[in-house]
Motif scaffolding. Structure first.
Motif, mmCIF file in Angstrom:
data_model
loop_
_atom_site.group_PDB
_atom_site.id
_atom_site.type_symbol
_atom_site.label_atom_id
_atom_site.label_comp_id
_atom_site.label_asym_id
_atom_site.label_seq_id
_atom_site.Cartn_x
_atom_site.Cartn_y
_atom_site.Cartn_z
ATOM 1 N N SER A 1 75.545 66.235 17.987
ATOM 2 C CA SER A 1 76.519 65.927 17.063
ATOM 3 C C SER A 1 77.186 64.232 16.778
ATOM 4 O O SER A 1 77.482 63.888 17.226
ATOM 5 N N LEU A 2 77.521 63.850 15.406
ATOM 6 C CA LEU A 2 77.868 62.910 14.970
ATOM 7 C C LEU A 2 79.345 63.191 13.628
ATOM 8 O O LEU A 2 78.566 63.539 13.011
ATOM 9 N N ARG A 3 80.374 62.296 14.375
ATOM 10 C CA ARG A 3 80.771 63.089 12.979
ATOM 11 C C ARG A 3 82.394 62.225 12.633
ATOM 12 O O ARG A 3 83.084 60.831 13.509
ATOM 13 N N LEU A 4 82.964 61.887 11.560
ATOM 14 C CA LEU A 4 84.165 60.901 11.352
ATOM 15 C C LEU A 4 85.473 61.650 11.296
ATOM 16 O O LEU A 4 85.646 62.819 10.733
ATOM 17 N N MET A 5 86.199 60.997 11.922
ATOM 18 C CA MET A 5 87.218 61.487 12.355
ATOM 19 C C MET A 5 88.004 60.882 12.016
ATOM 20 O O MET A 5 88.270 60.262 11.308
ATOM 21 N N THR A 6 89.801 61.920 11.707
ATOM 22 C CA THR A 6 90.537 61.347 11.403
ATOM 23 C C THR A 6 91.320 59.689 12.131
ATOM 24 O O THR A 6 90.963 59.549 13.484
ATOM 25 N N ASP A 7 92.370 59.021 11.948
ATOM 26 C CA ASP A 7 92.875 57.660 12.315
ATOM 27 C C ASP A 7 92.986 58.366 13.916
ATOM 28 O O ASP A 7 92.762 57.226 14.923
ATOM 29 N N ASP A 8 93.578 59.370 14.443
ATOM 30 C CA ASP A 8 94.696 59.622 14.969
ATOM 31 C C ASP A 8 93.388 60.866 15.871
ATOM 32 O O ASP A 8 94.008 61.088 17.149
ATOM 33 N N ALA B 1 88.407 64.935 5.613
ATOM 34 C CA ALA B 1 87.829 65.715 5.371
ATOM 35 C C ALA B 1 87.143 65.111 4.095
ATOM 36 O O ALA B 1 86.258 65.309 3.623
ATOM 37 N N SER B 2 87.244 63.351 3.865
ATOM 38 C CA SER B 2 85.994 62.541 3.335
ATOM 39 C C SER B 2 85.806 61.869 3.152
ATOM 40 O O SER B 2 86.336 61.106 4.767
ATOM 41 N N ALA B 3 84.893 61.320 2.769
ATOM 42 C CA ALA B 3 83.838 60.711 3.282
ATOM 43 C C ALA B 3 84.153 59.438 2.248
ATOM 44 O O ALA B 3 82.581 58.017 2.706
ATOM 45 N N VAL B 4 85.059 58.967 1.793
ATOM 46 C CA VAL B 4 85.176 58.059 0.624
ATOM 47 C C VAL B 4 86.312 56.959 1.659
ATOM 48 O O VAL B 4 87.010 57.684 2.007
ATOM 49 N N PHE B 5 86.358 55.963 1.496
ATOM 50 C CA PHE B 5 86.713 54.502 2.729
ATOM 51 C C PHE B 5 86.499 53.218 1.772
ATOM 52 O O PHE B 5 85.599 53.175 0.814
ATOM 53 N N VAL C 1 75.302 60.607 9.404
ATOM 54 C CA VAL C 1 76.027 60.565 8.850
ATOM 55 C C VAL C 1 75.849 60.399 7.339
ATOM 56 O O VAL C 1 75.373 59.102 7.412
ATOM 57 N N GLY C 2 76.793 61.157 6.623
ATOM 58 C CA GLY C 2 75.814 60.275 5.429
ATOM 59 C C GLY C 2 75.968 61.309 3.866
ATOM 60 O O GLY C 2 75.661 62.303 4.472
ATOM 61 N N PRO C 3 75.860 60.706 3.388
ATOM 62 C CA PRO C 3 76.456 59.125 2.452
ATOM 63 C C PRO C 3 77.904 59.007 2.121
ATOM 64 O O PRO C 3 79.193 59.938 2.457
ATOM 65 N N ARG D 1 84.018 56.437 -6.969
ATOM 66 C CA ARG D 1 82.451 56.848 -7.350
ATOM 67 C C ARG D 1 82.867 58.563 -6.739
ATOM 68 O O ARG D 1 83.005 58.026 -5.720
ATOM 69 N N LYS D 2 81.702 59.520 -7.241
ATOM 70 C CA LYS D 2 81.953 60.784 -6.997
ATOM 71 C C LYS D 2 80.954 60.822 -5.653
ATOM 72 O O LYS D 2 80.217 59.958 -6.008
ATOM 73 N N VAL D 3 81.051 61.349 -4.310
ATOM 74 C CA VAL D 3 80.274 60.885 -3.714
ATOM 75 C C VAL D 3 79.302 61.968 -3.836
ATOM 76 O O VAL D 3 79.483 63.101 -4.165
#
Length: 394
Positions: A182-189, A195-199, A376-378, A390-392
């Motif tokens: 698995s590969l996940r995007l995590m919160t800063d801590d 929850a969001s894929a917008v950066f 992981v993406g988009p 823009r909305k993902v």
């Protein structure tokens, strides 16, 4: 595979009925686990079975009536034990007229026999009375009750047969097993999945790679490479590789980045790394996909140039490993980390057209290594100049 205890007792009762009829021969096979119990040494006259056995998914439960010989005289619980390891019964068994043992199928000295049709776990109930205070006479004698738990195999005896969830053996990683990466995007801590894929440019992408190796020997996870692309798939163009050379986080070498592996792993099967957000120049979609190649090695195998996680330290101007000796990262500077066959030397880096360094592939991959590409993406990466986010796409 899970079986109801009721089904076990049905099979057990049927087995008891025709054990007394030799004309019926061997017990017929059951489609669920069943118990074989030999009480011939007890010569029991009690209407109830003196020894009842439940063959469960991961353990065997043995219930013993203390009126073991059907004479009305109760045996002492302390004189009963299970298996060659003499495991003791549960404390405070109720009612007082029974004694209960609970043991894993491979515990208490039990043995496993494999036949084309069954997995057979064998143990025994042992009655060993203490010597009487008057050594001239005895009023009871030792007894051994053989017990077998039969578990049906399904279809064949290959590695695709029944694999009990209790894992009586250590599983050996083979080239045909699939590990769930698995590969996940995590919160800063790092406390939860993001929850969001917008950066926004200037933020940091916190990646957590993991593998579920619960039913395998202990493993250590590595991120072999990571590449960003505009469309799914690591072969599309343009692309930007920020981890390569078997675990070198090369993005951290750039002057304006802080990208790094997190040096303290939560567990051996988890690896975290942080990468400064980026997007492709001239691309109006602001979308990127990230594909990482993950792999594992045995946890007791020391990290080496092909199994490592190395970050570049600008303070010391050196490559630093998450674990292992610092020399395993020296090949990151050489930009090639594959050992030459039959030699401890490293391959000289080879160039793609346009001067890009490519990674050499091992001619004989290690059969213990499990690996997979994870996408992981988009991800939507926008800048302060963008007027609207823009909305993902779903």
């Amino acid at each position: 595979v899970a079986y109801s205890s009721l089904g076990v007792f049905r099979g057990e009762a049927e087995l008891w009925r025709y054990r007394g009829d030799p004309s019926l021969g061997q017990p017929r096979p059951f489609s669920q686990p069943w118990a074989w119990v030999d009480v011939s040494q007890l010569q029991a006259m009690a209407p109830l079975h003196p020894v009842a056995v439940q063959c469960q998914e991961a353990q065997v439960v043995v219930t013993v009536h203390r009126d073991l010989f059907g004479t009305g005289r109760l045996v002492r619980a302390a004189d009963l034990s299970l298996g060659s390891a003499s495991c003791l019964p549960l404390v405070g068994s109720t009612p007082e007229s029974t004694v209960t043992f609970v043991a894993g199928l491979h515990e208490c000295g039990s043995t496993l026999r494999v036949t084309p049709d069954s997995l057979i776990y064998t143990t025994s109930l042992n009655y060993s009375p203490v010597l009487p205070s008057n050594p001239v006479v005895i009023r009871t004698s030792p007894a051994v009750v053989p017990i077998e738990c039969h578990y049906p195999r399904r279809d064949n005896v290959s590695s695709n047969g029944v694999k009990p969830t209790w894992a009586p053996f250590h599983y050996t990683l083979s080239s045909e097993e699939k590990l769930p990466f698995s590969l996940r995007l995590m919160t800063d801590d790092w406390s939860a999945e993001r929850a969001s894929a917008v950066f926004q440019l200037g933020e940091v992408l916190h990646f957590q790679a993991g593998v579920d190796a619960e039913n395998h020997v202990p493993v250590r996870l590595f991120v072999d490479s990571c590449v960003a692309t505009l469309t799914p798939g690591r072969t599309s163009s343009p692309q930007y590789t920020f981890i390569e050379f078997n675990g070198c986080l090369v993005d951290g070498q750039l002057d304006d980045t802080t990208s790094t592996f997190i040096s303290s792993r939560p567990r051996q099967d988890v690896l975290q790394f942080a990468v400064d957000a980026f997007k492709f120049a001239g691309d109006s979609s602001n979308l990127i996909y990230v594909t990482c190649h993950l792999k594992v090695s045995p946890a007791d195998q020391a990290p080496d140039p092909q199994n490592k996680a190395c970050s570049f330290s600008k303070a010391s101007n050196l490559w630093v490993p998450v674990e292992g000796t610092q020399d395993i990262c020296s090949c990151c500077e050489m930009r090639s980390c594959v050992l030459a066959r039959h030699s401890g030397r490293l391959h000289a880096p080879s160039q793609r057209p346009g001067g890009r360094v490519r990674r050499e592939l091992s001619s004989q991959p290690d059969p213990l290594v499990k690996e997979a590409d994870v996408l992981v993406g988009p991800l939507l990466i926008h800048s302060w100049q963008d007027h609207a986010v823009r909305k993902v796409p779903s």
